[in-house]
Scaffold this motif. Structure first.
Motif: not given
Length: 180
Positions: A8, A23-24, A28-30, A54-57, A88
């Protein structure tokens, strides 16, 4: 020994909830994890914090710390604002443009699209003042990366000696794809 991947990347934030929501909504980050403690695990200092993930994919994680007892966050005054950023990758130029439109529709000032030849980017700031870049590959990225790979050590050596920009890859921003 070899590093597998980045686990991370962590930044400081002004407001944990605002950061997660921004960020969500914007990228669209979870929101995947929160950790909050009154003592720093590594140093044992008494210092309450909220640590967000946060999930950046694609297995990439972007993290933030809110530190309510510390002075307001700032920037290194000796480093230009364009230097320190997180970038990103998005799928293609259509997706890049869709993000640009979405961000602007939500009041975010966006710079670009900037054509770096090997990729195309937009730039903007999150609510914490961190510069964010979204980049998509150019259709000719692989061929250009091969050209850049062939000169990277020569460029580094010349820069190390002169502290002047070597001209080995001046075609990148000049739009001249001369034969190498």
């Amino acid at each position: 020994m070899k590093i597998d991947q980045i686990h991370h990347v962590a930044y400081r934030c002004k407001d944990a909830k605002e950061t997660v929501e921004w960020y969500g909504k914007m990228l669209n980050m979870d929101f995947i994890l929160a950790i909050a403690e009154d003592h720093v695990p590594s140093t044992h200092e008494p210092d309450p914090y909220m640590h967000l993930f946060l999930d950046a994919g694609n297995g990439n994680v972007l993290a933030f710390f809110e530190l309510p007892t510390k002075p307001e966050m700032g920037r290194d005054p000796n480093t230009p604002i364009w230097v320190q950023h997180i970038a990103f990758k998005v799928k293609d130029r259509d997706e890049l443009i869709a993000f640009k439109d979405h961000l602007e529709a939500n009041g975010v000032e966006v710079l670009g699209v900037t054509d770096h030849s090997i990729f195309h980017s937009i730039y903007f700031f999150d609510p914490n003042g961190h510069r964010v870049e979204l980049a998509c590959p150019d259709p000719e990225e692989e061929a250009m990366l091969a050209r850049l790979d062939s000169v990277k050590w020569d460029m580094l050596e010349e820069w190390s000696r002169t502290k002047r920009a070597p001209q080995h890859a001046d075609w990148l921003h000049a739009k001249e794809l001369s034969k190498g």
